[in-house]
Design a protein around this motif. Sequence first.
Motif, PDB file in Angstrom:
ATOM      1  N   SER A 263      -2.640 -20.547  -0.796  1.00 34.78           N
ATOM      2  CA  SER A 263      -3.309 -19.268  -1.084  1.00 34.78           C
ATOM      3  C   SER A 263      -4.211 -18.810   0.053  1.00 34.78           C
ATOM      4  O   SER A 263      -4.618 -17.644   0.082  1.00 34.78           O
ATOM      5  CB  SER A 263      -4.125 -19.391  -2.375  1.00 34.78           C
ATOM      6  OG  SER A 263      -5.069 -20.448  -2.267  1.00 34.78           O
ATOM      7  N   ASN A 264      -4.560 -19.715   0.992  1.00 37.17           N
ATOM      8  CA  ASN A 264      -5.425 -19.345   2.121  1.00 37.17           C
ATOM      9  C   ASN A 264      -4.649 -19.111   3.412  1.00 37.17           C
ATOM     10  O   ASN A 264      -5.246 -18.894   4.462  1.00 37.17           O
ATOM     11  CB  ASN A 264      -6.464 -20.450   2.355  1.00 37.17           C
ATOM     12  CG  ASN A 264      -7.370 -20.651   1.168  1.00 37.17           C
ATOM     13  OD1 ASN A 264      -7.859 -19.687   0.580  1.00 37.17           O
ATOM     14  ND2 ASN A 264      -7.598 -21.912   0.801  1.00 37.17           N
ATOM     15  N   GLN A 287      -0.757 -13.080  -0.234  1.00 36.86           N
ATOM     16  CA  GLN A 287      -1.626 -11.932   0.047  1.00 36.86           C
ATOM     17  C   GLN A 287      -2.484 -12.123   1.290  1.00 36.86           C
ATOM     18  O   GLN A 287      -2.842 -11.163   1.957  1.00 36.86           O
ATOM     19  CB  GLN A 287      -2.540 -11.670  -1.161  1.00 36.86           C
ATOM     20  CG  GLN A 287      -1.816 -11.124  -2.377  1.00 36.86           C
ATOM     21  CD  GLN A 287      -1.312  -9.697  -2.146  1.00 36.86           C
ATOM     22  OE1 GLN A 287      -1.979  -8.877  -1.521  1.00 36.86           O
ATOM     23  NE2 GLN A 287      -0.123  -9.414  -2.656  1.00 36.86           N
ATOM     24  N   SER A 288      -2.820 -13.383   1.620  1.00 39.21           N
ATOM     25  CA  SER A 288      -3.712 -13.635   2.751  1.00 39.21           C
ATOM     26  C   SER A 288      -2.972 -13.650   4.094  1.00 39.21           C
ATOM     27  O   SER A 288      -3.597 -13.622   5.153  1.00 39.21           O
ATOM     28  CB  SER A 288      -4.428 -14.977   2.564  1.00 39.21           C
ATOM     29  OG  SER A 288      -3.479 -16.024   2.435  1.00 39.21           O
ATOM     30  N   GLN A 309       2.734  -5.209  -2.480  1.00 44.58           N
ATOM     31  CA  GLN A 309       1.743  -4.134  -2.452  1.00 44.58           C
ATOM     32  C   GLN A 309       0.478  -4.651  -1.787  1.00 44.58           C
ATOM     33  O   GLN A 309       0.074  -5.797  -1.993  1.00 44.58           O
ATOM     34  CB  GLN A 309       1.407  -3.692  -3.885  1.00 44.58           C
ATOM     35  CG  GLN A 309       2.553  -3.011  -4.596  1.00 44.58           C
ATOM     36  CD  GLN A 309       2.577  -1.515  -4.336  1.00 44.58           C
ATOM     37  OE1 GLN A 309       1.670  -0.973  -3.723  1.00 44.58           O
ATOM     38  NE2 GLN A 309       3.616  -0.852  -4.804  1.00 44.58           N
ATOM     39  N   ASN A 310      -0.121  -3.834  -0.953  1.00 47.50           N
ATOM     40  CA  ASN A 310      -1.387  -4.172  -0.298  1.00 47.50           C
ATOM     41  C   ASN A 310      -1.303  -5.482   0.485  1.00 47.50           C
ATOM     42  O   ASN A 310      -2.230  -6.299   0.480  1.00 47.50           O
ATOM     43  CB  ASN A 310      -2.524  -4.253  -1.329  1.00 47.50           C
ATOM     44  CG  ASN A 310      -2.724  -2.946  -2.047  1.00 47.50           C
ATOM     45  OD1 ASN A 310      -2.719  -1.883  -1.431  1.00 47.50           O
ATOM     46  ND2 ASN A 310      -2.889  -3.015  -3.363  1.00 47.50           N
ATOM     47  N   ASN A 333       4.407  -0.678   2.318  1.00 49.33           N
ATOM     48  CA  ASN A 333       3.352  -1.518   1.745  1.00 49.33           C
ATOM     49  C   ASN A 333       2.594  -2.298   2.812  1.00 49.33           C
ATOM     50  O   ASN A 333       1.470  -2.747   2.585  1.00 49.33           O
ATOM     51  CB  ASN A 333       3.943  -2.494   0.727  1.00 49.33           C
ATOM     52  CG  ASN A 333       4.518  -1.784  -0.489  1.00 49.33           C
ATOM     53  OD1 ASN A 333       4.197  -0.629  -0.747  1.00 49.33           O
ATOM     54  ND2 ASN A 333       5.368  -2.476  -1.231  1.00 49.33           N
ATOM     55  N   LEU A 334       3.240  -2.495   3.969  1.00 52.85           N
ATOM     56  CA  LEU A 334       2.588  -3.238   5.048  1.00 52.85           C
ATOM     57  C   LEU A 334       1.745  -2.280   5.873  1.00 52.85           C
ATOM     58  O   LEU A 334       1.941  -2.109   7.082  1.00 52.85           O
ATOM     59  CB  LEU A 334       3.640  -3.940   5.910  1.00 52.85           C
ATOM     60  CG  LEU A 334       4.600  -4.880   5.176  1.00 52.85           C
ATOM     61  CD1 LEU A 334       5.560  -5.533   6.159  1.00 52.85           C
ATOM     62  CD2 LEU A 334       3.845  -5.933   4.397  1.00 52.85           C
ATOM     63  N   TRP A 335       0.800  -1.659   5.244  1.00 55.43           N
ATOM     64  CA  TRP A 335       0.059  -0.573   5.895  1.00 55.43           C
ATOM     65  C   TRP A 335      -0.895  -1.068   6.979  1.00 55.43           C
ATOM     66  O   TRP A 335      -1.411  -0.288   7.773  1.00 55.43           O
ATOM     67  CB  TRP A 335      -0.701   0.242   4.851  1.00 55.43           C
ATOM     68  CG  TRP A 335      -1.681  -0.557   4.037  1.00 55.43           C
ATOM     69  CD1 TRP A 335      -1.423  -1.325   2.945  1.00 55.43           C
ATOM     70  CD2 TRP A 335      -3.086  -0.663   4.281  1.00 55.43           C
ATOM     71  NE1 TRP A 335      -2.563  -1.913   2.479  1.00 55.43           N
ATOM     72  CE2 TRP A 335      -3.598  -1.519   3.284  1.00 55.43           C
ATOM     73  CE3 TRP A 335      -3.947  -0.115   5.226  1.00 55.43           C
ATOM     74  CZ2 TRP A 335      -4.955  -1.852   3.213  1.00 55.43           C
ATOM     75  CZ3 TRP A 335      -5.297  -0.439   5.162  1.00 55.43           C
ATOM     76  CH2 TRP A 335      -5.790  -1.300   4.155  1.00 55.43           C
TER      77      TRP A 335
END
Length: 859
Positions: A263-264, A287-288, A309-310, A333-335
Motif C-alpha cells: 500500500s506504500n 493508489q500510491s 480514478q485519481n 484518469n492519470l491526470w
Amino acid sequence: MRSSLVLWPSFFFCCYWACLSFNVSLVCGDYVHCLAQQKILLLQFKKILKFNPADSSKLLLWNENSPCNEWRGVSWDEEGHVAGLDLSEESISGGLDNSNALFSLHYLKHLNLAFNNFNSVIPSRIKDLKSLTSLNLSNAGFVEQIPMEIAQLTRLTILDLSTSYYLGVSSLKLENPNLVTLVQNLSEVRELYLDGINIALQGNKWGHALSSFLPHLKVLSMSSCNLSGPIDSSMKNLQNLSIIRLERNNMSAPVPSFFAKFSNLTHLDLSSCNLRGRFPNNIFQVQSLTSLDLSYNYGLQGSLRELPQNGSLQTLILSATSFSGALPPSIRNLWKLSKLDISACQFNGTLPDSMLDLPELTYLDLSYNNFTGTIPSFGMAKKLIHIDLSQNNLNGGVSSAHFKGLVKLVSINLQDNSLNGSIPRSLFSLPLLQSTQFSNNLFQGHMDAISNVSSSMLQVLDLSHNNLRGPIPQFIFHLRGLKVLQLSSNKFNGTIRLDMFERLQNLTTLDLSNNNLSIDANIKDANRSSFPSITSLMLASCNLRQFPGFLRNMSGLTKLDLSNNKIAEKIPRWIWELGYLGQLNLSHNLLQEIETIPYNLSSYSKLYVLDLHDNYLQGTLSVFPTLASYLDYSFNKFSSVIPPDIGNSLSFTIFLSLSHNALYERIPLSICNVSNLQVLDLSYNNLSGVIPQCLAKSETLGVLNLGKNNLSGNIPDTFPPSCVLKTLDLSSNNLEGPLPKSLSNCTTLQVLDIGKNKIKDQFPCLLKTIPTLRVAVLRRSNFYGPIGCPKMKRMTWKMLQIVDLAFNNFNGTLPGRIFPTWKAMMLDRNQTASKAHQLDFSFFGSSDHYHKRSGNDLG
C-alpha cells in the motif's frame, strides 16, 4: 543596567577558561562545539588521504587554525564529537586503510564517502564505527569482496554500497560472505542500496534473506546484481516497501501479483529483467504508485484496460515490451502523468481524445507501435516538451489545431508514419519549439509562406522523405537558430544558390540530397570562409557539375556527400586537406583522376569513410587513409597491382571493396594484417596466384568475395573453429582440389558459391551441420557421386533457398526425402508471393543482393 554590563566580561572569561581547562573550542556566535582531540583525529585522517586540492571544496578548508564551523562536510554533536562526515565528490584517490584515524571516531553516526576513487578494498576496521546509523560508500572506487565486518554495524538504518556496473563487470562482489551473511544482523536497516554489486543469488535465497532479516525495509535497490528469479513469495511480508529497484537482473519469471498489496509502493523499476508472462493489472490500481518502469522485457505481456480514478502515476515506461491493445479512454484518469513512454510495443487502435486531459504531460513517446487514424489535438497539454509518434500507421494531415496552445513544446517527432496533407504553419510560431522531425511521411504540396520567424528558437528541421514540392520556402533562410536542416528525398525543384544559407550562421548539418534541385555552387567571394559552422554537407543528386570551390575554406567539415552528380573533374588535392573530414562520398559521378598528392595522405587524414565507387577512376591504386574503416573503390577502372603494403596502411578497416576494376597479379599477404576486416570484396578483377591461407584463418571476416578472377590452387584448409563467415564466393576461378574439411567450422555460413571452378569432390556432406545455409552453388565444377548424404536420415538445411548443382558429374537417383526438409523453398501461403528469389545481406550500410539465377544464366 550597570550590573548587567559588568557581567558580560565575566561570562567571556569563564568561556575562555573552560576552553583551556577542557580542550573544548566554543564559537559562541554559531554555538558550534568541537573537542580538540576530535579535530586532531580529523587532521590525521586528512593527512594520509590522497586528493586533488584543486577539486576539493571540503578537505581543503580543514586546518588547525580555522574554527569548527568552517570545516565543511563535518557535523558535531552537543558534546563536541564528530557525528557526521560527508566527503562525497572530493576527488579522493587513496589513503584509506586500517591504520587511518577515521576509525577512531567512535561517535560517528553518518559517514558519506560516495563518488571518490579510493581504488582499494573496504577496510575491515569499518566495524569500529559501531555508532553508525547511515553508511554511504557508493561509487567510491572500492573493489573486490565486501568485508564481513560491515555486518557488525547493527545500528545501521541506511546502507549504500552501490557501484557502477561498467560493461557487464562489477568492481564489488558479495560472495563470501554473501548477502545472507551481510544482512542477518542488520535488522534496523530501512534503506538498502546494493546496485551494481555481483551478488549472484537465486530468487529464493536473496528474497528469503531480505524478508527474514530486514522486516522494516522501505527502500530496496539492487539493480545489476546478477540476481536470478523468480522473486520469492516471502517478499510479500515486506509490507513497508515503498521503492523497489531490481532492474537489469535476469529474473526469467512473471511479475508477482503481491506487489499490488504494497500500500506504500511509490516506485517500481523492473526494466531489463527478462520478465515474461502477463503483468498483473491490479498493480496499476495501487493508489500510491508514482513511477512504473517495465521497459525492455520483451516477453512481458499486458494491457492498459482500465486505469484507476485519481491515480498518482507520474512516470509510466513500458517501452520494448509486448504490451498490446488500445489506449483506453481511462488514460485521462492519470491526470498527474508527466512521462508516458510506450514505444516499441504492440499497441494499436486510434489515439483517444482523452489524451487531451493530461495537463502535466511533458514527455510522450508512442513510436514503433501500430496506432492508426488521425492525431488528436494536444492543445490542452501546455507543458508538453517532447512528442514522438514515429513508426506507426497514423494517417491524415496535421492541422494547426493539433498543437495550438502548446507554448512550451520543445520537440516533435512524427517521422515514419503515413501522415499526409501539408505541414502546419502554426508549428513555426511556437515560441519554445526547438526540434521538428516529420521525415518518412506522405506530406505533399507546396509549403506556405510564413512571416515573422526570425525570433523562432527552432534548431532542428527534418522534412526528409516526403512529397514536398516547389522551391525551398524562403522563410527557412530566416530561421536564424537553425542547426540541422534536412530536406532530402522530396520533390523540391528549381535552382538554389548555396550562398543563401550563409545567413544561417549556426547551421551544422545541411542535407538537400535527392530532390529535383539544381545547385548553383558559385559564391561571389569564394576565398572567404563561407558557412563557418557547417560540419555535415550532403548534396547528393543535386545536378552538380563541379566541386564547389568554397568547400576548401570549410575547415570544420566532417561529412561531405556529393554522390550521384555529374562531376567530371579531377578529385582536387585540397579535398584531402580538410583537416576534420571523416566521411567523404563521391560515388556515382564521372570522376576520372585523383589529382597528385605530393605528400603522405596517411600521415594526417582523419577519413574513416571513403566511398569512390561507380566512377571512371583509372591508373594506380594508391590512396589509403590510415584511419579508414570503410573503403569502397569498386566499379572503377583502376589497373595496377594491389599495393604490397596495403595491410600495413589499413589497421582499422572493416569494409574494403576493390571489385569491378582491372587489378592484376597476386593478392598481397599483407592484407591479412588488417585485423578488423569484416567484408573483403576483390571480385571481378584479373587477380592470379593462390588464395592466401591467412584469409581463411580470419576470425573476423563475415564476407569474402574473390569471385571472377584467375585464382588457382586449392582452397586453404585453415578455417578456424571461431569462423564467422556468412558469405563465401570463390566462383569463376581456376581453383582445384577437394572442399576443405575445416569449412564445416563456419557454422553461420549463409551463401556458398564455388561454381565454375575445377574442384573435384563428392556432395558436400561435410557442411551438413550448418543450419544457416541459404545458397549453395556448385555448378560447372567436377563434383561426382550420388547427391545427398546416405548416412543422414534428414538434411539440416532448413533455410536453403537456392541450390545449383548443374553441369557436374553427379550420378544415381535424386533422393526425394531431402526436398521436404528444405522448408524455406516452400511458398508461404499467408503471403502473396514467395521471397525466395532474393536474399539481402547488409554490412555497414552496403547491401549485397544475391538473386536467383534466371533461365538465361544456366550456361
